[in-house]
Every structure is written in structure tokens, then in C-alpha cells.
Design an enzyme around this catalytic site. Structure first.
Site, mmCIF file in Angstrom:
data_model
loop_
_atom_site.group_PDB
_atom_site.id
_atom_site.type_symbol
_atom_site.label_atom_id
_atom_site.label_comp_id
_atom_site.label_asym_id
_atom_site.label_seq_id
_atom_site.Cartn_x
_atom_site.Cartn_y
_atom_site.Cartn_z
ATOM 1 N N GLY A 130 -4.158 16.747 8.394
ATOM 2 C CA GLY A 130 -4.822 17.881 9.043
ATOM 3 C C GLY A 130 -5.800 17.451 10.109
ATOM 4 C CG ASP A 178 -4.444 21.048 16.252
ATOM 5 O OD1 ASP A 178 -5.537 21.553 15.945
ATOM 6 O OD2 ASP A 178 -3.433 21.089 15.527
HETATM 7 C C1 GLA Z 1 -3.103 23.612 12.807
HETATM 8 C C2 GLA Z 1 -2.562 24.151 14.134
HETATM 9 C C3 GLA Z 1 -3.681 24.757 14.970
HETATM 10 C C4 GLA Z 1 -4.517 25.747 14.168
HETATM 11 C C5 GLA Z 1 -4.909 25.156 12.817
HETATM 12 C C6 GLA Z 1 -5.584 26.160 11.931
HETATM 13 O O1 GLA Z 1 -3.957 22.533 13.060
HETATM 14 O O2 GLA Z 1 -1.938 23.126 14.856
HETATM 15 O O3 GLA Z 1 -3.121 25.360 16.123
HETATM 16 O O4 GLA Z 1 -3.828 26.974 14.019
HETATM 17 O O5 GLA Z 1 -3.795 24.628 12.114
HETATM 18 O O6 GLA Z 1 -6.809 26.520 12.445
#
Ligand code: GLA
Length: 387
Positions: A130, A178
Site C-alpha cells: 500500500g 499515487d
Molecule cells: C490506491 C489507489 C489510489 C487511491 C487509494 C485509496 O492507492 O491507487 O488511487 O484510491 O488506493 O485512497
């Protein structure tokens, strides 16, 4: 990324290809301080770039093909090389190299001329945690390929191209957070980012001055079913916006009225998460603008409760990490990223990160979870050229 990574990819490139790379580029992973699952609802997010990054050496090649070597793969991590040509650039490609091929594809779709190239990379962004290891790979490839061809592409445009790779080539329906974090962040700041207007504001994150640090705890919980769950949350949000007659949940101004207009409890809770989370990002940005870092803590706690109870994207190990970090003295803590595992961030007093992490490790052992890992998150620079 450590300075040693620049030497590692440079030396490997020279040994492998018998010529010097034309340059070395990097792009970081991120933690999201606050604003989860708000980006694809046209809302607000506040990530910062980590020191952990993908570092990539590159040089053009003459036959119009691309090779990419990951030094994190292969037997004994001797490196694994994938090669592709223009005919292979088909959306739906699988494997880690799709994140690089998709960037070539996105650049070409946008009308840029991209020559063939050899690329060698190493990454210290934990995978599947994550922390945006895939966005870091996309943005590093974009920096390297654009750098080799001297393409003039603004950072925001780079983020959008990298997202296009992720959405249309790899096929993951993510928002822009991201890639925006990986390209736009600057040292010592979090990025306040409006995912509708693309307003990007650097917000001073004065952790040191406040006597605080940000502990990042990787629960190392595998993300099972994460793609399906993510897409499901996104669909519910879009359906709710449709029922409410607004372009996106960002536009909900009266939460109570919206909740009263929605047909079922699950949808109501999903909407409540997004709307209250947007408000928390705005509150957090306001606090940081006044350097009141410690006051983020209750917002982090409320964000976690909202993800756990309303958006239902946490898992037991993540909830245990948050609860234990709090018991061990963290001011505030929450899961960061898309959910269903991954990392927790905790705002702790400077010098206490290891002790808080040790308490979480003990709790994990007691609950039968695997050992977590941890590091202190340092607000770092976005993508750029290193050599
Ligand atoms: C992932 C996705 C992002 C966002 C997050 C949750 O990282 O790539 O675009 O939606 O989850 O905030």
C-alpha cells in the site's frame, strides 16, 4: 532510494550492456497522510513522498525495442530481464513489466515519440504494502523515458500519463493520488491535492519541529481480493452519486440530506466515509498551514474508524496495529493506502517509533499474525533525475 542505489544500477547497466547509461532517474513511493478513497470521488488527498523509491538507469537503443531489468528479481536477485517491442504494447499485458510497457504505450498514445531503450532498475519500496510501489515504477519509467528523449512534459501531465498506464494498460481502476504524489511531492512537505481541479499545494510538514515522527508499520498482510473490493467500493460511490444527482461525491454539501435520500445502509456508510474524509483532509491541510502537526492526531483516528466501520476496507491485523500503536503512546494512527492489508501510519513522539513498533510486533505474535516491519517515514522529493 539510497545513494548506493544510483551506483548499483549504473554499475549493473555498464556490466550488462558494455556502455554507460545516459542517466539515472528515480521516483518515490508514498504514504497518504489522510484522504483515503477520495481521489476517484473528485475529492481531496494529502500524501507525502517517501525516501523509498524506484531508481532506474537508462540509455537509448537503436532497434526500437525496450528491455527492462529488475535487480529485485531473478534467482539470488541476480536480476530478471523482460523485453518488448512496439507490437507488444497491447493493453491487458500482465507481469511487472506491464508497468513500464504501459508507460511507453501512454506516451505514444499522447503523441510523443519514444525511442527504444534499455532500462535497469532497483526498488526499495516494499511491494504490495500500500505504499505505491507500482506508481513509483510507472513514474520512474516515465522520468527515464521522457528524460532520454528530452520530452517536455509537465509533472502533472506525467502523473496523468502514469495513471493512464495503470487504468487503461494494466487495468486497475485507481485514482490519481499515487502518481500525483510520486511526481509532485517535495522534500519536507505533504501534498494537498484537489483531484478535480488538480490544485496542488505543498504543505509544510514540520514533524521535527513538533518533536514528532511518522511511524510506518507494514502489517505484511497479503492483499487478497483487493482488486475486486476496490472496484466494488468505486462502483458503489459512483452509483450513490448518480442517485444523489451529483457529478461525484465531492459535490455532496449536505450529508444528512444525502444519507436520507439513499436506499440502503451499506451505500449510506460508504458515502459517509467519503464525505467526512474529504472534510478531514481540508481540516488537516488547515492545521498544517499553521504548523499544528500534533493536532492531526484526532483526524487520523477518525479516518481510521471511518475506514473500518463505514468503508469496511481494514482487516483484523491492520486494526490491531492501529489499536496497539495507540496503546503504546501514538498520538493518532490510521491505515494508509487502498486497504485490505498493507501499512498503518502512526504519529508518535520523536525517538519512540521503535518502541511503539515493538509493542505492535508483540501484539501480532500474540494474535498469530506474522511479524510486521517498520520504518520512519521521511517527507521526500518527487520524481527526478539523479545523474
Ligand atoms: C490506491 C489507489 C489510489 C487511491 C487509494 C485509496 O492507492 O491507487 O488511487 O484510491 O488506493 O485512497
Amino acid at each position: 532510494m539510497s545513494p548506493a542505489d544510483v551506483d548499483t544500477v549504473t554499475q549493473d547497466f555498464s556490466a550488462r550492456f558494455g556502455r554507460e547509461p545516459a542517466g539515472v532517474w528515480s521516483a518515490p513511493g508514498r504514504v497518504n497522510l489522510i484522504g483515503e478513497h477520495t481521489d476517484y470521488n473528485d475529492g481531496f488527498v494529502m500524501p507525502f513522498a517517501l525516501a523509498q523509491a524506484v531508481t532506474m538507469a537508462a540509455a537509448p537503443r537503436e532497434d526500437g525495442r525496450w528491455s527492462v531489468t529488475s535487480l529485485n528479481r531473478g534467482e539470488g536477485q541476480g536480476g530478471e530481464t523482460e523485453e518488448f517491442g512496439p507490437d507488444d504494447l497491447q493493453p491487458g499485458m500482465t507481469g511487472w513489466q506491464a508497468y513500464v510497457a504501459g508507460v511507453v504505450w501512454a506516451l505514444r498514445e499522447a503523441g510523443h515519440q519514444v525511442r527504444g531503450a534499455d532500462l535497469v532498475l532497483t526498488s526499495d519500496v516494499p511491494l504490495g504494502a500500500g505504499l505505491s510501489s507500482s506508481a513509483a515504477l510507472e513514474c520512474a519509467a516515465l522520468a527515464a523515458l521522457a528524460g532520454l528523449d528530452e520530452l517536455e512534459i509537465e509533472p502533472l501531465e506525467r502523473a496523468k500519463l502514469a495513471r493512464r498506464c495503470e487504468n487503461e494498460f494494466v487495468g486497475a481502476p485507481t485514482g490519481l493520488m499515487d502518481q500525483a504524489a510520486s511526481t509532485l511531492c517535495t522534500v519536507g512537505h505533504a501534498l494537498f491535492f484537489d483531484c478535480r481541479t488538480f490544485e496542488a499545494r505543498q504543505v509544510h510538514l514540520a514533524l521535527d519541529e513538533a518533536g514528532l515522527e511518522l511511524l510506518v508499520l507494514d502489517t505484511r498482510t497479503p492483499h487478497t481480493h483487493v482488486d475486486g473490493e476496490y472496484a466494488d467500493r468505486r462502483r458503489t460511490c459512483e452509483e450513490a452519486a448518480g442517485i444523489l444527482g451529483v457529478p461525484a461525491l465531492r459535490d455532496v454539501t449536505d450529508l444528512d440530506a444525502a444519507l436520507a435520500a439513499l436506499p440502503d445502509d451499506v451505500m449510506r456508510r460508504r458515502v459517509r466515509h467519503v464525505v467526512t474524509e474529504d472534510a478531514r483532509v481540508l481540516a488537516a491541510a488547515d492545521l498544517l498551514a499553521r504548523d499544528r502537526v500534533a493536532e492531526l492526531a484526532p483526524l487520523l483516528d477518525a479516518s481510521h474508524a471511518s475506514m473500518r466501520d463505514d468503508f469496511e476496507i481494514t482487516v483484523p491485523s491492520v486494526d490491531l496495529a492501529v489499536a496497539t500503536a495507540k496503546e503504546a503512546g501514538a498520538l493518532g494512527a490510521r491505515m494508509t493506502g487502498g486497504g485490505f492489508g498493507g501499512c498503518v501510519i502512526a504519529l508518535v513522539a520523536a525517538g519512540t517509533a521503535d518502541a511503539v513498533a515493538a509493542r505492535v510486533a508483540t501484539a501480532f505474535a500474540g494474535a498469530g499474525h506474522g511479524a510486521p516491519t517498520h520504518f520512519v517515514g521521511l517527507p521526500s522529493a518527487g520524481a527526478g533525475r539523479l545523474r
